[in-house]
Design a protein around this motif. Sequence first.
Motif, mmCIF file in Angstrom:
data_model
loop_
_atom_site.group_PDB
_atom_site.id
_atom_site.type_symbol
_atom_site.label_atom_id
_atom_site.label_comp_id
_atom_site.label_asym_id
_atom_site.label_seq_id
_atom_site.Cartn_x
_atom_site.Cartn_y
_atom_site.Cartn_z
ATOM 1 N N LEU A 1 0.205 14.299 2.755
ATOM 2 C CA LEU A 1 1.011 14.422 4.064
ATOM 3 C C LEU A 1 0.657 13.845 5.316
ATOM 4 N N ALA A 2 -0.799 13.782 5.418
ATOM 5 C CA ALA A 2 -1.511 13.158 6.599
ATOM 6 C C ALA A 2 -0.943 11.479 6.428
ATOM 7 N N LEU A 3 -1.095 11.138 5.210
ATOM 8 C CA LEU A 3 -0.959 9.381 4.868
ATOM 9 C C LEU A 3 0.767 9.148 5.413
ATOM 10 N N PHE A 4 1.501 10.080 4.482
ATOM 11 C CA PHE A 4 3.044 9.665 4.934
ATOM 12 C C PHE A 4 3.381 10.238 6.277
ATOM 13 N N SER B 1 0.990 -1.179 0.058
ATOM 14 C CA SER B 1 -0.127 -0.038 -0.189
ATOM 15 C C SER B 1 0.889 1.092 0.082
ATOM 16 N N LYS B 2 1.941 1.230 0.789
ATOM 17 C CA LYS B 2 2.679 2.382 0.786
ATOM 18 C C LYS B 2 3.584 2.567 -0.453
ATOM 19 N N TRP B 3 3.589 1.444 -1.353
ATOM 20 C CA TRP B 3 4.317 1.705 -2.590
ATOM 21 C C TRP B 3 3.431 2.428 -3.391
ATOM 22 N N LYS B 4 2.218 1.876 -3.529
ATOM 23 C CA LYS B 4 1.131 2.421 -4.187
ATOM 24 C C LYS B 4 0.873 4.038 -3.872
ATOM 25 N N PHE C 1 1.688 9.574 -5.387
ATOM 26 C CA PHE C 1 2.133 10.771 -4.918
ATOM 27 C C PHE C 1 3.150 11.188 -5.832
ATOM 28 N N ILE C 2 3.997 10.532 -6.638
ATOM 29 C CA ILE C 2 4.714 10.793 -7.571
ATOM 30 C C ILE C 2 3.979 11.529 -8.859
ATOM 31 N N ALA C 3 3.007 10.581 -9.251
ATOM 32 C CA ALA C 3 2.011 11.287 -10.255
ATOM 33 C C ALA C 3 1.422 12.481 -9.820
ATOM 34 N N TYR C 4 0.925 12.524 -8.733
ATOM 35 C CA TYR C 4 0.283 14.061 -8.233
ATOM 36 C C TYR C 4 1.455 15.006 -8.432
#
Length: 151
Positions: free
Chosen positions: A87-90, A6-9, A14-17
Amino acid sequence: MLNLKSKWKATVLFIAYFSFISFLSFVGISIFFKERLHGNYIEASHNFIPFSTIGMYFLNFGSYNFYTWFYNTLGNILLFIPFGMFLALFFPKVTRVWAIIIILLFSFLIEAMQLISHLGVFDVDDIILKTVGGFLGFLIFNLLNRTKINE
């Protein structure tokens, strides 16, 4: 807590965003202002006075087409809601104050890079609107996450 898959996804998302934000901030809008693509947008007026542009758009709503009004006000807010969520997720331990500081600094970085590169227009109101959007995303994520934990 996120598992490794899930963290990888989330990282890929995030990189796409981030790529989308970068494209939109420096190239995307330049489609309408060709001189920006060549760094020749120096003639544009920058705004260093807080709430000047926001006030202008809201007080003179009828003077702008909807796209211009929306993109320059609500568009900045909506564009940064995912940033606050990421930000909240990571960083689940980050406080509200630090979230605002981080979002504010990231917003400022984008605007400063637009000013320096001449691939955009520095507008302090964009920093305000992006910070509001990012903080909304941060709050929404935490509210949804808290609701999910309590179920």
